[in-house]
Design a protein around this motif. Structure first.
Motif, mmCIF file in Angstrom:
data_model
loop_
_atom_site.group_PDB
_atom_site.id
_atom_site.type_symbol
_atom_site.label_atom_id
_atom_site.label_comp_id
_atom_site.label_asym_id
_atom_site.label_seq_id
_atom_site.Cartn_x
_atom_site.Cartn_y
_atom_site.Cartn_z
ATOM 1 N N GLY A 126 0.703 -1.322 0.033
ATOM 2 C CA GLY A 126 0.162 -0.107 -0.019
ATOM 3 C C GLY A 126 0.776 1.262 -0.007
ATOM 4 O O GLY A 126 2.079 1.214 -0.246
ATOM 5 N N PHE A 127 0.124 2.257 0.286
ATOM 6 C CA PHE A 127 0.749 3.729 0.234
ATOM 7 C C PHE A 127 0.721 4.490 1.707
ATOM 8 O O PHE A 127 -0.541 4.223 2.196
ATOM 9 N N ASP A 145 5.458 4.624 13.638
ATOM 10 C CA ASP A 145 4.187 4.313 13.537
ATOM 11 C C ASP A 145 3.823 4.811 11.936
ATOM 12 O O ASP A 145 3.963 5.912 11.502
ATOM 13 N N ILE A 146 3.040 4.013 11.065
ATOM 14 C CA ILE A 146 2.819 4.273 9.969
ATOM 15 C C ILE A 146 1.164 4.002 9.777
ATOM 16 O O ILE A 146 0.798 3.179 10.563
ATOM 17 N N LEU A 147 0.447 4.674 8.707
ATOM 18 C CA LEU A 147 -0.739 4.327 8.365
ATOM 19 C C LEU A 147 -0.609 3.942 6.876
ATOM 20 O O LEU A 147 -0.465 4.804 6.191
ATOM 21 N N LEU A 148 -1.382 2.882 6.420
ATOM 22 C CA LEU A 148 -0.937 2.386 5.302
ATOM 23 C C LEU A 148 -2.513 2.342 4.520
ATOM 24 O O LEU A 148 -3.337 1.707 5.212
ATOM 25 N N ALA A 149 -2.468 2.815 3.398
ATOM 26 C CA ALA A 149 -3.671 2.685 2.596
ATOM 27 C C ALA A 149 -3.536 1.669 1.741
ATOM 28 O O ALA A 149 -2.541 1.543 0.696
ATOM 29 N N VAL A 150 -4.288 0.571 1.648
ATOM 30 C CA VAL A 150 -4.290 -0.721 0.877
ATOM 31 C C VAL A 150 -5.340 -0.672 -0.029
ATOM 32 O O VAL A 150 -6.469 -0.631 0.363
ATOM 33 N N ASN A 151 -5.178 -0.590 -1.171
ATOM 34 C CA ASN A 151 -6.346 -0.590 -2.188
ATOM 35 C C ASN A 151 -7.130 -1.860 -2.614
ATOM 36 O O ASN A 151 -6.438 -2.765 -2.535
ATOM 37 N N LYS A 156 -12.089 1.417 -3.431
ATOM 38 C CA LYS A 156 -12.143 1.175 -1.874
ATOM 39 C C LYS A 156 -10.824 0.986 -1.530
ATOM 40 O O LYS A 156 -9.915 0.535 -2.168
ATOM 41 N N SER A 157 -10.738 1.484 -0.209
ATOM 42 C CA SER A 157 -9.205 1.485 0.331
ATOM 43 C C SER A 157 -9.377 0.999 1.777
ATOM 44 O O SER A 157 -10.401 1.264 2.424
ATOM 45 N N ASP A 158 -8.666 0.111 2.290
ATOM 46 C CA ASP A 158 -8.409 -0.234 3.689
ATOM 47 C C ASP A 158 -7.321 0.503 4.374
ATOM 48 O O ASP A 158 -6.130 0.978 3.654
ATOM 49 N N TYR A 159 -7.598 1.091 5.829
ATOM 50 C CA TYR A 159 -6.491 1.938 6.265
ATOM 51 C C TYR A 159 -5.988 1.265 7.546
ATOM 52 O O TYR A 159 -6.646 1.103 8.378
ATOM 53 N N ILE A 160 -4.680 0.969 7.285
ATOM 54 C CA ILE A 160 -4.330 -0.224 8.377
ATOM 55 C C ILE A 160 -3.043 0.606 9.167
ATOM 56 O O ILE A 160 -2.118 0.738 8.521
ATOM 57 N N VAL A 181 4.913 0.962 -0.367
ATOM 58 C CA VAL A 181 5.716 -0.097 0.444
ATOM 59 C C VAL A 181 4.972 -1.441 0.453
ATOM 60 O O VAL A 181 3.943 -1.716 0.463
ATOM 61 N N GLU A 182 5.881 -2.440 0.752
ATOM 62 C CA GLU A 182 5.378 -3.896 1.177
ATOM 63 C C GLU A 182 5.684 -3.943 2.636
ATOM 64 O O GLU A 182 7.048 -3.961 2.798
#
Length: 222
Positions: A126-127, A145-151, A156-160, A181-182
């Protein structure tokens, strides 16, 4: 099953962008959640064991065709495969991010199954959607700490939320918003106290990915 085999299994199931595989004990109290497009969905929790012996309670969302958890078998040992997803829940005019494993497959294991290693794996691509937060503990351990947007498909996206350690924390601290990043890690739960007012506090549980490996991705690779 070793970690490499689980990663390959998730890719075979089309979960390259967001794949989760968790082994643990299904907890009592599965409950009906909602219905969508004629499918009934249920919420449940799985108790997953870390290599250290510490346990995490991980929420699941399961649709009826996968397993009827309303009549399920509490205390069964199961392996679930799916995606680690988020839902922005509106509560009293405020937004609250809920995280869960959206289950796409269940395998029931023998009652004699023993093991606390490699039982909890999540792989995300994600990004970064906000600036990383970097810090050092009093003992000098580096954390970010990071917040990852996974498409997902259909826009739609999930925010992890993810927590990085050591070298990965240093790498994360140097990344800009929008970097691809992965990450590979495990889903973990932790309790924290939410202050509601000057006189009122509430104990809550947060969920995040504890990252064991992170790599930057060339956007041209997808």
């Amino acid at each position: 099953m070793i970690t490499g085999e689980r990663e390959r299994m998730m890719k075979d199931d089309g979960l390259e962008n967001n794949g989760a595989c968790v082994v643990g004990r299904i907890m009592p109290g599965a409950r009906y959640s909602h219905e969508a497009y004629g499918e009934r969905f249920y919420r449940a929790d799985i108790l997953a064991c870390r290599a250290s012996g510490i346990t995490d309670i991980i929420p699941l969302m399961v649709f009826e065709k996968v397993a009827d958890l309303e009549r399920g078998c509490p205390d069964s040992i199961i392996e679930v495969i799916g995606q680690f997803r988020s839902y922005n829940r509106k509560e009293e005019g405020k937004s609250r991010l809920e995280l869960f494993v959206f289950v796409q497959g269940i395998r029931y294991l023998d009652d004699g199954y023993v093991g606390c290693g490699n039982n909890n794996l999540v792989c995300l691509k994600g990004f970064l959607c906000k600036a990383p937060t970097y810090r050092r503990t009093p003992l000098g351990r580096e954390i970010a700490d990071i917040l990852l947007a996974v498409n997902r498909p259909y826009g739609k996206s999930d925010y992890i939320p993810c927590i990085c350690w050591g070298r990965d924390a240093v790498l994360a601290s140097r990344l800009d918003v929008g970097s691809a990043v992965e990450v590979t890690g495990r889903i973990q739960s932790r309790e924290y106290t939410k202050k509601l007012s000057e006189a009122e506090e509430e104990m809550r549980v947060a969920y995040e990915v504890s990252v064991c490996r992170m790599e930057t991705v060339d956007v041209q690779r997808g």
